[in-house]
Every structure is written in C-alpha cells, then in structure tokens.
Design a protein around this motif. Structure first.
Motif, PDB file in Angstrom:
ATOM      1  N   ALA A 101      -1.546  11.312  -5.301  1.00  0.00           N
ATOM      2  CA  ALA A 101      -1.228  11.903  -6.756  1.00  0.00           C
ATOM      3  C   ALA A 101      -1.411  13.394  -6.460  1.00  0.00           C
ATOM      4  O   ALA A 101      -0.605  13.920  -7.057  1.00  0.00           O
ATOM      5  N   LEU A 102      -2.301  14.087  -5.796  1.00  0.00           N
ATOM      6  CA  LEU A 102      -2.481  15.459  -5.762  1.00  0.00           C
ATOM      7  C   LEU A 102      -1.480  16.255  -4.954  1.00  0.00           C
ATOM      8  O   LEU A 102      -0.770  17.022  -5.554  1.00  0.00           O
ATOM      9  N   THR A 103      -0.875  15.700  -3.712  1.00  0.00           N
ATOM     10  CA  THR A 103      -0.257  16.305  -2.679  1.00  0.00           C
ATOM     11  C   THR A 103       1.498  16.046  -3.013  1.00  0.00           C
ATOM     12  O   THR A 103       2.415  16.592  -2.915  1.00  0.00           O
ATOM     13  N   GLY A 104       1.727  14.973  -3.818  1.00  0.00           N
ATOM     14  CA  GLY A 104       3.042  14.472  -4.269  1.00  0.00           C
ATOM     15  C   GLY A 104       3.825  13.843  -3.135  1.00  0.00           C
ATOM     16  O   GLY A 104       4.914  13.556  -2.971  1.00  0.00           O
ATOM     17  N   VAL A 105       3.035  13.469  -1.902  1.00  0.00           N
ATOM     18  CA  VAL A 105       3.761  12.507  -0.884  1.00  0.00           C
ATOM     19  C   VAL A 105       2.522  11.456  -0.722  1.00  0.00           C
ATOM     20  O   VAL A 105       1.321  11.578  -0.650  1.00  0.00           O
ATOM     21  N   ALA A 106       3.021  10.323  -0.231  1.00  0.00           N
ATOM     22  CA  ALA A 106       2.164   9.078   0.078  1.00  0.00           C
ATOM     23  C   ALA A 106       1.302   9.610   1.598  1.00  0.00           C
ATOM     24  O   ALA A 106       1.584   9.643   2.561  1.00  0.00           O
ATOM     25  N   ALA A 107       0.060   9.657   0.947  1.00  0.00           N
ATOM     26  CA  ALA A 107      -0.843  10.377   1.773  1.00  0.00           C
ATOM     27  C   ALA A 107      -1.131   9.652   3.202  1.00  0.00           C
ATOM     28  O   ALA A 107      -1.054  10.425   4.046  1.00  0.00           O
ATOM     29  N   PHE A 108      -1.268   8.471   3.166  1.00  0.00           N
ATOM     30  CA  PHE A 108      -1.582   7.801   4.655  1.00  0.00           C
ATOM     31  C   PHE A 108      -0.368   7.571   5.049  1.00  0.00           C
ATOM     32  O   PHE A 108      -0.318   7.603   6.467  1.00  0.00           O
ATOM     33  N   GLU A 109       0.894   7.354   4.585  1.00  0.00           N
ATOM     34  CA  GLU A 109       2.128   7.070   5.241  1.00  0.00           C
ATOM     35  C   GLU A 109       2.415   8.293   6.013  1.00  0.00           C
ATOM     36  O   GLU A 109       3.191   8.154   6.928  1.00  0.00           O
ATOM     37  N   TRP A 110       1.986   9.276   5.822  1.00  0.00           N
ATOM     38  CA  TRP A 110       2.279  10.753   6.434  1.00  0.00           C
ATOM     39  C   TRP A 110       1.441  11.022   7.747  1.00  0.00           C
ATOM     40  O   TRP A 110       1.934  11.750   8.543  1.00  0.00           O
ATOM     41  N   ILE A 111       0.357  10.047   7.648  1.00  0.00           N
ATOM     42  CA  ILE A 111      -0.487  10.395   8.835  1.00  0.00           C
ATOM     43  C   ILE A 111      -0.654   9.112   9.444  1.00  0.00           C
ATOM     44  O   ILE A 111      -1.487   9.106  10.624  1.00  0.00           O
ATOM     45  N   SER A 112      -0.241   8.142   9.050  1.00  0.00           N
ATOM     46  CA  SER A 112      -0.693   6.860   9.665  1.00  0.00           C
ATOM     47  C   SER A 112      -0.394   6.599  11.027  1.00  0.00           C
ATOM     48  O   SER A 112       0.783   6.644  11.333  1.00  0.00           O
ATOM     49  N   PRO A 113      -1.437   6.437  11.953  1.00  0.00           N
ATOM     50  CA  PRO A 113      -0.942   6.164  13.510  1.00  0.00           C
ATOM     51  C   PRO A 113      -0.247   4.807  13.568  1.00  0.00           C
ATOM     52  O   PRO A 113       0.351   4.435  14.639  1.00  0.00           O
ATOM     53  N   PHE A 140       0.762  -1.263   0.132  1.00  0.00           N
ATOM     54  CA  PHE A 140      -0.091   0.156   0.002  1.00  0.00           C
ATOM     55  C   PHE A 140       0.915   1.121  -0.165  1.00  0.00           C
ATOM     56  O   PHE A 140       0.464   2.123  -0.663  1.00  0.00           O
ATOM     57  N   ALA A 141       1.846   1.200   0.701  1.00  0.00           N
ATOM     58  CA  ALA A 141       2.932   2.344   0.923  1.00  0.00           C
ATOM     59  C   ALA A 141       3.648   2.415  -0.428  1.00  0.00           C
ATOM     60  O   ALA A 141       3.682   3.565  -0.914  1.00  0.00           O
ATOM     61  N   VAL A 142       3.880   1.682  -1.073  1.00  0.00           N
ATOM     62  CA  VAL A 142       4.683   1.632  -2.469  1.00  0.00           C
ATOM     63  C   VAL A 142       3.678   1.981  -3.582  1.00  0.00           C
ATOM     64  O   VAL A 142       3.969   2.913  -4.417  1.00  0.00           O
ATOM     65  N   LEU A 143       2.547   1.586  -3.219  1.00  0.00           N
ATOM     66  CA  LEU A 143       1.333   2.137  -4.272  1.00  0.00           C
ATOM     67  C   LEU A 143       1.338   3.667  -4.189  1.00  0.00           C
ATOM     68  O   LEU A 143       1.099   4.358  -5.253  1.00  0.00           O
ATOM     69  N   GLN A 144       1.196   3.937  -2.855  1.00  0.00           N
ATOM     70  CA  GLN A 144       1.224   5.532  -2.713  1.00  0.00           C
ATOM     71  C   GLN A 144       2.238   6.089  -3.323  1.00  0.00           C
ATOM     72  O   GLN A 144       2.185   7.273  -4.013  1.00  0.00           O
ATOM     73  N   ILE A 145       3.512   5.575  -3.001  1.00  0.00           N
ATOM     74  CA  ILE A 145       4.831   6.368  -3.537  1.00  0.00           C
ATOM     75  C   ILE A 145       4.715   6.344  -4.995  1.00  0.00           C
ATOM     76  O   ILE A 145       4.894   7.542  -5.544  1.00  0.00           O
ATOM     77  N   MET A 146       4.185   5.191  -5.736  1.00  0.00           N
ATOM     78  CA  MET A 146       4.106   5.436  -7.121  1.00  0.00           C
ATOM     79  C   MET A 146       3.133   6.374  -7.734  1.00  0.00           C
ATOM     80  O   MET A 146       3.401   6.813  -8.809  1.00  0.00           O
ATOM     81  N   LEU A 147       2.056   6.599  -6.995  1.00  0.00           N
ATOM     82  CA  LEU A 147       1.146   7.732  -7.349  1.00  0.00           C
ATOM     83  C   LEU A 147       1.626   9.048  -7.318  1.00  0.00           C
ATOM     84  O   LEU A 147       0.896  10.111  -7.832  1.00  0.00           O
TER      85      LEU A 147
END
Lengths: 313, 256
Positions: free
Chosen positions: A166-178, A85-92
C-alpha cells in the motif's frame, strides 16, 4: 537406532515405544518415500508443464497447455489461475486488476482452502526443493542454528508485505520473492535470480533450520492463515500414539505436532502444517494419516470430549 | 506476585519493542529495495498497450509472462533479476527482435491484469516508444541513398517520411528520413533494419527526447490552430482622412 530399540520404554497407551527404522528393501523404501516422491513429481511436473508450454509450444487440442507461471497462468487456453496473495498485493496498490486474474485468484483460493493451505508449500512451490535439500544436508552434517527466531515472525512479514504494498505502490513481496525469481527464471531464462535462491539455501543450511519456509516466507504465512479452515488435514489417532517423537524430528514445522492439541482435535489443526506427509511416513504406529477435516471431527467427537475431560480433571 | 507481573509486563514491552524494531528495520530496507527496483529503468520498451505511466504498469503487472508466451515472434522477454529493468516485467530490445505489430495483439489479449491496457484496439495506436534518428550517423543524412528505415516502417509514410534536404557539396539534394511522433508506434522495426554498425535510428521512451512547446503558443499558420480572437474592422479605411498617430511621442519632445 538399535540402542533406542533395546531400551524398553512404554508409551502413555501402555505399549512399548518403537522407533522408525528405514527398511532395507527398495519396496519398503519406496513405501516410506511415497509422499516425497509424489511431491517431487507434482513440483517438477508443474514446472515441466510451464516450461514445455513456453519453450516447446506444448499444445492439447490446439490450445497451449499451461501458459504463464505460478503468479498467474492459463490452463488449456480457458481456465485462468492466479496467485491470490499476489493479486491481494496488487489490489493494495489501489489498482483494480482485470476480471480474469480475479477469477483465477478465486479459483486457487478455493482450491487451497479445499486441499489445505500450505499444501501449496510442500507440493507446488519450487523453492521447497531447495530448502528441503538444505534441511537434508543440514541433518547429515549436524549443523546447529546460529540464532533462534520465533516462527511467528512470518506473520509480521506478512503484515509488512501488505503494508509496504500500500505504501510503495508495488506488490511488495512479488518484487523480491525468491520463489518467483526461481520459478520465473527456470521458465523464461536464467538471470541473477539464482543468487537469491543460493542465499535462501545457505541461510537454511548454515544459519537457521527451516529458516525461509518455516520463519520468514509471507506466502507461507498467507496460506497458513487459509489453512486454518482447510479441508485436507493430517488425522491423529490418539490411542495408538506412543510419543516416540519420530514425527516431530522429521517435521519442518515441528510446532504443529503438539500432541496435546492433536489429540484434542483428532488432527494436526495448525494452518502451518504443510501436508508434506513426512510424519506419516516415519510413524511406526500408523497414528497419522491424511483425512478430511469434517470426517475427522465426526469420528473423533466422543474421544475428544473424553480426553478433554481427563485433562481437565 | 507484584514483581512477577511487572517482569512479565516488562518482558512483554521488551518483546513488543524488539518486534517493532525488527519490523521497522526490515521494512526500511525492503521499501528501499522496492523503490530501487521499481525505478530501475522507467524507460524500458514495453509491449504494445502497456499502461503509459510506469508506476501504474509496475503496480499492475503480475510478472506472469503470459504476454511472452503469446508473442509469436519471441520479441518479449521477462526481466531477470540482473536485467536492470523492473524485475519480472516484460520488455523487448528492438535491435534484437522488434515488435512486428500483430493486428490481433495477442500479448494484450493474454494479459490477465490489464497492465497491458485492453482499451487499445488498433495496433497502429500503440505507443511503445518513439524512434529517433542520430543524424550524425544516419547514412541518408550523409548523402547516401539508404532510406531503409522508411521502407521497412509498418506505418510507412506516416511515421517516417523522406524529405529532401539541401546538400553542401553539390547541387543534388539529400533524401533524409524524418520521424513523426504523431504516428510512430515505437515498434523498432526501423532500429532492427538500420544497416549502420550501431543503429542510427532507435526507439526510446518519448519522455527522454520529446520537448513541449507550451500551450500559450498559437501557431496561427497551421490549419488546425483555432482562431481564438475576434478581429473587428472599425469603419472603412480612408486614404484621405487618415487618423494621426495616437501613440505617445514624448521621446521626441522637449530638450534632450
């Protein structure tokens, strides 16, 4: 418990309905808790392997045992593992990561598809221990939900994760994931991440039952999607079920224990099932057990069609 | 029948609206958090070889900490939620533990995503930051013979040189350190070694302190400036037959 047992009620299979009673003996209790204890052993064991490798330089044959964390790691210095999931976010974010992490993600993806999507949630995720504690405390105190939220909302959060990556250019969940905060800070040093963890605990305890894992977590939603095809499932033996409802009472995702759907498929088919095994432990009729998907389907094909015909009639 | 279908349609539309509103609100707060986080400290000191553009690095880093595990000097740390540095990313504080510039660059080899760029082969080519000297607090600049940073520098003589500098109160010169951005890797060993109470030499991101002359300046006296103009010699200069000045001389003509 006793009151329930005295009222004689018959299940749809004509047998009297029995309810779950916690055995008095320690061995009986251990038998009931076997999956719980096993899950905690796996969760804490993995955490310890990560922690020991970083902080105590644990090595086997000159190679570090398990470096990194659940986002991406390396086993014994050669086998890459990564959170798909993290890798998918990075690729986006339009970055093509190195081969190593792609292979790692593919390995975990294959493993997850094999052992059942959300098995990860109940058996690996460290936050699961926090939310389980919240659920247990909540049962003890009898706290009611503040509001009702659709459990489908997690798929919205999942879509939002991918869109925002895709919008912000950072892996969205990884940055706030508890989950990541808890795991990372347990291994690499405590910071303010525990505030997010306490937040999840309080949310689950006072506001919404299974609020995080059962409603919001996009990682769980991601694994639930994979779980639709996963191999390891909980088999459901329809003729023995008396509809006592003990399984649904303890289940953190009770919507997956739809008896109608389960008897048609011969198993808990929903990807949202975390394979935690609580239902197996409390079922007084041994209706539920772990099994492999293709095995279940081969066994249950005649039964399935019969019950379907009965229902159609 | 008709009313029923219209209610369900309305229910459906309301549900859709609620879902969209929730997603939009949540998405707004979420993306605000992401932007805050990602731009928290774009000038954190990163491991050697980390992608130079903070946006690229932030996007690529998976926050796994394998570089931290690989670092033999415990230099690298992962940012906790309150570090004021993009969460979960590796960084180091040179004054605590600098980068000792391992020749095999184990942190780079450990990185699974390429956030630490595998194209870096020689550790001397890494640019983690740039050392800058606070000459108001540097002992050497006060006229004392310190020069510790110069002697500790792993790219000695190239990244930091010692130059003599006239001194106001006596005829003896001062020996002052100068940092050369062409060779400074930003490892921070100088910052760690600096004996002043607060380091008088410290590693910062070059973007914070470095200016730019501009491409239109041609420093003709430097060896590496290419000659871009052809100079033609028109005939032989002759002292006896000097051409009259051809420039306009109108200011000297006519009434004032």
């Amino acid at each position: 418990m006793n009151d329930k047992q005295q009222s004689v009620r018959l299940g749809p299979n004509g047998k009297p309905v029995r309810y779950f009673v916690m055995p008095d003996s320690l061995s009986g209790k251990l038998q009931v808790w076997r999956y719980l204890l096993l899950r905690r052993a796996v969760q804490l064991g993995l955490l310890l392997l990560f922690f020991g490798t970083v902080n105590w330089d644990w090595k086997i044959a000159e190679q570090p045992v398990l470096t990194g964390n659940l986002s991406s790691s390396e086993l014994l210095g050669f086998l890459p593992l990564a959170d798909p999931f993290a890798v998918l976010q990075i690729m986006l974010t339009r970055q093509i990561p190195q081969q190593e992490v792609l292979i790692g993600a593919a390995i975990i993806l294959a493993a997850v598809a094999l052992i059942g999507g959300r098995t990860w949630c109940a058996w690996v995720c460290p936050l699961n221990m926090v939310t389980d504690l919240a659920a247990w405390t909540r049962r003890r105190l009898g706290i009611k939900d503040v509001f009702i939220l659709s459990r489908q909302i997690r798929y919205t959060v999942l879509a939002l994760t991918l869109f925002l990556s895709a919008l912000t250019g950072v892996a969205a969940f990884e940055w706030i994931s508890p989950i990541s905060m808890l795991h990372r800070e347990l291994i690499y040093g405590i910071g303010a991440g525990w505030i997010a963890v306490i937040g999840v605990f309080l949310f689950d305890l006072f506001i919404l039952r299974n609020g995080w894992c059962g409603h919001l977590c996009p990682l769980g939603a991601f694994y639930a999607v994979i779980g639709k095809v996963a191999l390891l499932r909980i088999a459901f033996d329809t003729p023995t079920c008396t509809h006592c409802g003990e399984c649904a009472k303890i289940c953190p995702e009770p919507q997956v224990l739809n008896i109608k759907a389960a008897s048609v498929a011969g198993m808990i088919a929903s990807g949202e099932c975390t394979n935690c095994g609580r239902c197996i432990a409390v079922c007084p009729e041994d209706t539920l057990k772990f099994d492999l998907r293709h095995h279940i389907q081969n066994q249950q094909v005649p039964n399935t069609t019969e019950s379907q015909q009965r229902r159609a009639a | 029948m008709n009313t029923k279908s219209s209610t369900t349609r309305r229910d459906f539309l309301v549900k859709m609206g609620q879902g969209a509103a929730l997603a939009a609100t949540g998405g707004l707060i979420w993306s605000y958090l992401l932007n805050q986080q990602a731009r928290a400290t774009p000038f954190a000191i990163r491991p050697p070889g980390a992608l130079a553009d903070p946006d690229d690095f932030n996007a690529r880093c998976i926050k796994c900490g394998q570089c931290v595990d690989a670092c033999p000097y415990d230099t690298l740390k992962l940012a906790t939620a309150d570090a004021g540095i993009p969460i979960g990313t590796p960084y180091f504080i040179p004054r605590e533990i600098p980068c000792y510039m391992c020749e095999d660059i184990p942190c780079l080899k450990a990185c699974p995503t390429g956030a630490i760029d595998p194209a870096l082969e020689n550790i001397d080519d890494s640019r983690m930051g740039l050392a800058v000297i606070d000459i108001e607090n540097c002992l050497s600049w006060q006229g004392l013979r310190c020069e510790i940073c110069f002697r500790e520098c792993p790219v000695q003589g190239k990244a930091i040189s010692v130059e003599h500098h006239p001194r106001r109160i006596s005829k003896h010169a001062m020996f002052v350190p100068l940092v050369h951005s062409s060779d400074c890797t930003g490892c921070g060993i100088c910052e760690k070694a600096c004996p002043t109470e607060e380091a008088a030499i410290r590693v910062v991101q070059p973007e914070l302190v470095q200016g730019k002359i501009g491409d239109h300046y041609r420093l003709g006296w430097t060896v590496d400036t290419p000659i871009t103009q052809e100079f033609e010699i028109r005939g032989k200069p002759d002292a006896g037959d000097r051409a009259p000045p051809t420039g306009l001389d109108y200011l000297n003509e006519g009434p004032l």
